[in-house]
Design a protein around this motif. Structure first.
Motif, short mmCIF file in Angstrom:
data_model
loop_
_atom_site.label_atom_id
_atom_site.label_comp_id
_atom_site.label_asym_id
_atom_site.label_seq_id
_atom_site.Cartn_x
_atom_site.Cartn_y
_atom_site.Cartn_z
N HIS A 196 0.27 -7.85 39.23
CA HIS A 196 1.26 -7.93 38.15
C HIS A 196 2.65 -8.16 38.75
O HIS A 196 3.42 -9.01 38.30
CB HIS A 196 1.26 -6.64 37.32
CG HIS A 196 2.52 -6.40 36.55
ND1 HIS A 196 2.86 -7.13 35.42
CD2 HIS A 196 3.56 -5.54 36.75
CE1 HIS A 196 4.04 -6.72 34.97
NE2 HIS A 196 4.48 -5.77 35.76
N HIS A 236 10.18 -3.41 41.20
CA HIS A 236 10.35 -2.87 39.85
C HIS A 236 9.28 -1.85 39.43
O HIS A 236 9.57 -0.94 38.68
CB HIS A 236 10.47 -4.01 38.81
CG HIS A 236 9.17 -4.47 38.23
ND1 HIS A 236 8.31 -5.30 38.89
CD2 HIS A 236 8.57 -4.18 37.04
CE1 HIS A 236 7.24 -5.52 38.14
NE2 HIS A 236 7.37 -4.85 37.01
N ASP A 237 8.06 -1.95 39.95
CA ASP A 237 6.99 -1.02 39.54
C ASP A 237 6.55 -0.09 40.67
O ASP A 237 5.53 0.58 40.56
CB ASP A 237 5.78 -1.81 39.03
CG ASP A 237 5.82 -2.00 37.51
OD1 ASP A 237 6.72 -1.43 36.86
OD2 ASP A 237 4.95 -2.73 36.99
N ASP A 256 9.21 -9.42 33.36
CA ASP A 256 8.22 -8.35 33.33
C ASP A 256 7.42 -8.42 32.02
O ASP A 256 6.18 -8.46 32.03
CB ASP A 256 8.94 -7.00 33.46
CG ASP A 256 7.99 -5.82 33.61
OD1 ASP A 256 6.83 -6.04 33.99
OD2 ASP A 256 8.43 -4.66 33.38
MG MG Z 1 6.09 -4.21 35.32
#
Ligand code: MG
Length: 380
Positions: free
Chosen positions: A79, A108-109, A192
């Motif tokens: 992802h 970001h994750d 995203d």
């Molecule tokens: Mg994400």
């Protein structure tokens, strides 16, 4: 700078718009470091994130579907790469700083706990007395405290703009400032949701949780299907699914660019700081926003609340709760690093951080060991 290669700033001055975040204007790092011979500061940030252990563990963290549901669907890592790819595409058209975009996207994750949003909800409840849990906030804890890379200080010593970008994500639900986030930060945020809207459909259809026919009731999907029919008539069902993912990403990115390019290009001549102060925000037209909301509601009702996922959510939630509750009562079973950390952030948070850093499988293994073995659990 030695003479191996031109200074990264000279490349940026040719390629980037004036309103992009130019690396020579960075506010720098908390612990000053000499410049690298040929990599700019945001390239170094990206590389530090890419090479850190929390980033690698994204491979073992579920996005929406667990590892034992099959081999096709996205993990948190894939992802992340899809987000980075979409964000770079947008950033290149808008002539923004792609190195910064990539660093932000890869990060970001990074703070996601095992078992996706279920893991986050359960940890938030377990840690309520100590301020709760947020994966966006935890990403900052990882890169500022938990990663061990330098001997003089903890963390990755990332540039101020990367940390500020992640802080904007963590504070996303607070009232908006007049000052806008950096355009690079806004691009990653947009990419995203474009990525997961498209890939969650792909994964869910492949897993047989819903059909393309059911999805075609959603306007945005219907539009994508019509466009595919014109370009590639009579695709087999197996070919239609990837074509739909491609079309959904393309449709969203193209719309986003058509809507934003004229406004953003008109800001040429202004600096990144100036457009932030003016509150320049990337957005989409209202009709498109409505269509995306309709799609996201459909996905929420039909995928994220699917009976098979609720079952997994329930059993994973129980394991996480047992792990947290037991380790808070028996901190001697924490790995040494987190026993020590409990001294500075308290046991509830230290145990939460230990669990949040785990992959899904490692979490299951430690849960099993906690109740069948003796001595401290393993560090990750
Ligand atoms: Mg994400």
């Amino acid at each position: 700078m030695n003479d191996i290669a031109p200074h990264p700033a000279s490349r940026e001055n040719v390629l980037l718009a004036s309103y992009a975040m130019h690396s020579e204007d960075t506010a720098g790092r908390k612990h000053p470091e000499p410049e690298h011979a040929y990599r700019g500061p945001f390239q170094r940030d990206r590389d530090r994130i890419l090479h850190c252990s929390a980033f690698r563990r994204l491979a073992g963290k579920m996005q929406v579907f667990t590892g034992d549901m099959g081999d096709y669907h996205r993990t948190r890592l894939t992802h992340t790469f899809e987000v980075a790819s979409i964000a770079r595409t947008i950033g290149r058209v808008l002539r923004l700083n792609e190195d910064l975009i990539e660093a932000l996207a890869l990060m970001h994750d990074i703070g996601h706990p095992p078992y996706g949003h279920c893991g986050e909800d359960v940890l938030h409840d377990c840690m309520r007395q100590a301020g709760g849990f947020s994966h966006n906030q935890f990403a900052l804890t990882i890169v500022e405290d938990l990663e061990q890379r330098f001997n003089r200080f903890s963390g990755l010593n990332l540039s101020a703009e990367v940390l500020a970008g992640q802080t904007e994500r963590a504070n996303k639900h607070q009232p908006a400032n007049v000052t806008a986030p950096l355009l690079e930060v806004q691009v990653v945020d947009a990419a995203d949701s474009m990525a997961y809207d498209a890939h969650d459909i792909d994964d869910a259809v492949q897993l047989g949780l819903l059909t393309i026919e059911e999805l075609s009731k959603v306007r945005l999907v219907d539009r994508a299907l019509q466009s595919i029919e014109v370009k590639f008539p009579n695709l087999s069902p197996k070919q239609l699914r990837p074509a739909l993912v491609h079309e959904l990403v393309d449709l969203q990115v193209s719309h986003f660019l058509e809507h934003n390019v004229p406004r953003i290009y008109a800001a040429e001549g202004k600096t990144s700081a100036e457009v932030r102060e003016e509150g320049l925000r990337l957005d989409e037209d209202q009709q498109f926003t409505q269509e995306r909301r309709e799609l996201e509601k459909f996905l929420f009702d039909n995928i994220y609340r699917h009976a098979r996922l609720l079952e997994i959510r329930h059993s994973a939630g129980q394991r996480l709760e047992q792990l947290h509750g037991t380790l808070v009562k028996q901190p001697e079973r924490l790995p040494l690093r987190f026993r020590q950390r409990a001294g500075s952030v308290g046991p509830i948070r230290a145990v939460g951080e230990y669990i949040a850093g785990m992959t899904d499988r490692f979490c299951d293994m430690q849960h099993e060991y906690l109740f069948s073995g003796v001595g401290p659990l393993a560090d990750w």
